[in-house]
Design a protein around this motif. Structure first.
Motif, PDB file in Angstrom:
ATOM      1  N   ARG A 205      55.794  46.423  44.566  1.00 47.02           N
ATOM      2  CA  ARG A 205      55.922  45.017  44.221  1.00 47.02           C
ATOM      3  C   ARG A 205      54.563  44.464  43.810  1.00 47.02           C
ATOM      4  N   ALA A 206      54.556  43.783  42.682  1.00 48.35           N
ATOM      5  CA  ALA A 206      53.298  43.251  42.160  1.00 48.35           C
ATOM      6  C   ALA A 206      52.757  42.169  43.087  1.00 48.35           C
ATOM      7  N   VAL A 207      51.472  42.212  43.332  1.00 47.91           N
ATOM      8  CA  VAL A 207      50.807  41.192  44.124  1.00 47.91           C
ATOM      9  C   VAL A 207      49.638  40.672  43.310  1.00 47.91           C
ATOM     10  N   PRO A 208      49.283  39.400  43.477  1.00 46.33           N
ATOM     11  CA  PRO A 208      48.197  38.842  42.684  1.00 46.33           C
ATOM     12  C   PRO A 208      46.859  39.464  43.045  1.00 46.33           C
ATOM     13  N   ARG A 209      46.001  39.624  42.041  1.00 46.10           N
ATOM     14  CA  ARG A 209      44.659  40.134  42.290  1.00 46.10           C
ATOM     15  C   ARG A 209      43.813  39.073  42.969  1.00 46.10           C
ATOM     16  N   PRO A 210      43.058  39.447  43.993  1.00 42.07           N
ATOM     17  CA  PRO A 210      42.190  38.457  44.631  1.00 42.07           C
ATOM     18  C   PRO A 210      40.984  38.149  43.754  1.00 42.07           C
ATOM     19  N   ALA A 211      40.498  36.932  43.866  1.00 44.42           N
ATOM     20  CA  ALA A 211      39.266  36.573  43.171  1.00 44.42           C
ATOM     21  C   ALA A 211      38.092  37.245  43.862  1.00 44.42           C
ATOM     22  N   TRP A 212      37.009  37.480  43.086  1.00 43.45           N
ATOM     23  CA  TRP A 212      35.828  38.100  43.664  1.00 43.45           C
ATOM     24  C   TRP A 212      35.189  37.207  44.713  1.00 43.45           C
ATOM     25  N   THR A 213      35.117  35.899  44.426  1.00 40.88           N
ATOM     26  CA  THR A 213      34.427  34.974  45.321  1.00 40.88           C
ATOM     27  C   THR A 213      35.277  34.679  46.546  1.00 40.88           C
ATOM     28  N   GLY A 214      34.760  34.958  47.713  1.00 41.20           N
ATOM     29  CA  GLY A 214      35.428  34.608  48.965  1.00 41.20           C
ATOM     30  C   GLY A 214      36.549  35.528  49.377  1.00 41.20           C
ATOM     31  N   ALA A 215      36.849  36.560  48.587  1.00 35.26           N
ATOM     32  CA  ALA A 215      37.977  37.427  48.928  1.00 35.26           C
ATOM     33  C   ALA A 215      37.700  38.240  50.189  1.00 35.26           C
ATOM     34  N   GLY A 216      36.459  38.704  50.354  1.00 36.52           N
ATOM     35  CA  GLY A 216      36.134  39.460  51.551  1.00 36.52           C
ATOM     36  C   GLY A 216      36.236  38.621  52.814  1.00 36.52           C
ATOM     37  N   ALA A 217      35.769  37.384  52.748  1.00 36.67           N
ATOM     38  CA  ALA A 217      35.853  36.491  53.902  1.00 36.67           C
ATOM     39  C   ALA A 217      37.306  36.161  54.238  1.00 36.67           C
ATOM     40  N   GLU A 218      38.163  36.173  53.230  1.00 37.20           N
ATOM     41  CA  GLU A 218      39.574  35.903  53.478  1.00 37.20           C
ATOM     42  C   GLU A 218      40.187  36.972  54.379  1.00 37.20           C
ATOM     43  N   GLY A 219      39.759  38.212  54.219  1.00 39.15           N
ATOM     44  CA  GLY A 219      40.226  39.266  55.110  1.00 39.15           C
ATOM     45  C   GLY A 219      39.800  39.026  56.544  1.00 39.15           C
ATOM     46  N   LEU A 220      38.564  38.542  56.737  1.00 40.72           N
ATOM     47  CA  LEU A 220      38.102  38.221  58.086  1.00 40.72           C
ATOM     48  C   LEU A 220      38.909  37.084  58.702  1.00 40.72           C
ATOM     49  N   ARG A 221      39.216  36.051  57.902  1.00 40.45           N
ATOM     50  CA  ARG A 221      40.015  34.937  58.412  1.00 40.45           C
ATOM     51  C   ARG A 221      41.424  35.394  58.773  1.00 40.45           C
ATOM     52  N   TYR A 222      41.965  36.289  57.979  1.00 39.81           N
ATOM     53  CA  TYR A 222      43.306  36.823  58.252  1.00 39.81           C
ATOM     54  C   TYR A 222      43.340  37.504  59.616  1.00 39.81           C
TER      55      TYR A 222
END
Length: 468
Positions: A205-222
């Motif tokens: 299933r297609a999922v949207p590509r994450p943006a470069w900016t802030g994408a790594g921090a989003e994993g930490l918040r998750y």
């Protein structure tokens, strides 16, 4: 993707999937070569420098990029085709092994050059590991993730069972340079396997590509929003940083404590791997990995490692490595299966990058520390420090999660004696204005989904019975 309750059962159920079977079997060959190179590199550095600190730095530098760039590697894994990424990273691994071969045969094996190549290996690993872990889900689907996660670890430990024994013989017979050369050749097998995987079988299933900016921090918040993931990552991170430094400690035990040479070191790694293979198979039989399995695994692993640290003879030390490896893989397999089962498809690469950073990014700190303790206070104390860390981490997280569960607010339950709701009156004829209270009752929740513009916030689990 919903879990399929009718999915095949058994430890080896995931191998019924053609593409995963190819991926796993060819990867096993490459893992054996990598295990051989690991033992050869450790022994080569020790004979070159006679320094436990240098040995710790070589091990630590392999994982320094994980600490520095690990989150970025997860973003790459979520943005690009994972099969293509694996083809590139496996090729770079082969190049690194070839360079080690040339350096040894040329007779110009300077320590700083070994440091550089160790760091370069870690840079490739920051992208390869989250891509590899995420790619498995594309091959088998969510229902078989626990089985595939266990088989991945089984492959690594089966390689550690065979590879070190082969390396121990080959180092004495033909030298470390040929061991590096054989590892370079082994990567051609996994490259051929990746190329043979059918693209149509990998459609997801297609999922949207994450943006470069802030994408790594989003994993930490998750991860931070889920207490159970925080607890599991805390235990595994501390264990991996300070308690799992066997390339350093076993090499020093072989060279300084028991004086058994490279063949004795190979036998140590083999004994540890026998335990890890058995532990992986035992852990993979479980269907629902839980936090309590992680806590119990860390406690038992720390206890057996502490016993191994005080064994007075080489045979007794070998015997303790078996349960040490068993409990380590009970912990490792439970963590891997639990994390992959809890992650959404869109966040998989980034969360697996967090997993990689936490489980391996501490090695630049832990390996030199354990190496320094082993050098100045004795290798037995170095191993004991890691064992104590595992036990304390497990106890601390268990107490924290228990307190978090107790402090979680209980759901509101209407009293049993509450009167039944009054019969709904027929609608009033139109005309008179509706009162404010009536208007409020008309907008009360009715069990329907909220409006698309205001989705409900998903409350993280705080120690529920399904994963504790």
């Amino acid at each position: 993707m919903a879990v399929n309750s009718t999915a095949p059962t058994g430890v080896f159920a995931a191998l019924r999937v053609r593409d995963y079977r190819i991926y796993w079997s060819t990867g096993l060959v490459s893992n054996i070569g990598s295990a051989m190179q690991g033992v050869a590199l450790d022994w080569f550095v020790l004979t070159l420098t006679h320094s436990g600190t240098a040995l710790g730095w070589v091990a630590g530098l392999q994982f320094a990029p994980v600490l520095l760039f690990g989150l970025w590697g997860g973003v790459v894994a979520d943005r690009y085709d994972r099969r293509t990424l694996l083809l590139w990273t496996q090729t770079l691994y082969a190049v690194q092994a070839l360079l080690l071969t040339v350096i040894v045969f040329s007779g110009h094996a300077a320590l700083w050059l070994l440091y550089v190549l160790s760091f370069a290996l870690g840079c490739v690993f920051t992208v390869e590991n989250p891509a590899r872990l995420s790619f498995v889900t594309e091959l088998v689907g969510r229902a078989l993730i626990p089985k595939a996660a266990g088989l991945n670890i089984l492959s690594l430990n089966a390689a550690r069972l065979v590879g070190p024994a082969i390396a121990g013989v080959l180092i004495g017979a033909i030298g470390t340079g040929w061991v590096f050369a054989l590892n370079a050749v082994s990567f051609t097998v996994v490259l051929a396997g990746l190329l043979s995987i059918r693209p149509r079988a990998r459609a997801t299933r297609a999922v949207p590509r994450p943006a470069w900016t802030g994408a790594g921090a989003e994993g930490l918040r998750y991860v931070a929003a889920r207490p159970e993931l925080v607890g599991v990552f805390t235990i595994f991170g501390l264990v991996a940083t300070f308690a799992v430094n066997f390339p350093t400690t076993l090499t020093l035990f072989a060279g300084r404590v028991f004086d058994v040479g490279s063949r004795g070191l190979g036998l140590m790694n083999t004994a540890l791997a026998v335990g890890t293979v058995c532990g992986t198979i035992a852990a993979t039989r479980g269907v629902s990995p839980r936090v309590r399995t992680v806590v119990a695994g860390a406690l038992l692993f720390g206890g057996f490692e502490a016993l191994a640290a005080v064994m007075p003879t080489y045979p007794a030390f070998l015997a303790l490595l078996l349960p040490t490896g068993f409990t380590l893989m009970t912990l490792n397999t439970a963590v891997s299966a639990f994390v992959q089962s809890e992650v959404s498809d869109a966040m998989r690469g980034r969360v697996m990058a967090v997993y990689t950073v936490i489980s391996m990014g501490g090695s630049p700190v832990g390996a030199p520390v354990i190496g320094w303790v082993s050098q100045h206070a004795g290798v037995r104390r170095g191993l004991a420090v890691g064992a104590a860390t595992a036990v304390l981490a497990a106890l601390g997280v268990a107490l924290w999660l228990a307190r978090t569960t107790r402090s979680a607010p209980a759901p509101a339950v209407p009293p049993a004696s509450a009167p039944p709701p009054a019969r709904t009156a027929p609608p009033a004829p139109a005309g008179p204005p509706v009162s404010r209270s009536a208007s409020a009752s008309a907008t009360a929740p009715t069990g329907r989904s909220p409006s698309p513009g205001h989705p409900p916030a998903r409350e993280p689990s705080t120690g529920g019975t399904s994963h504790d």
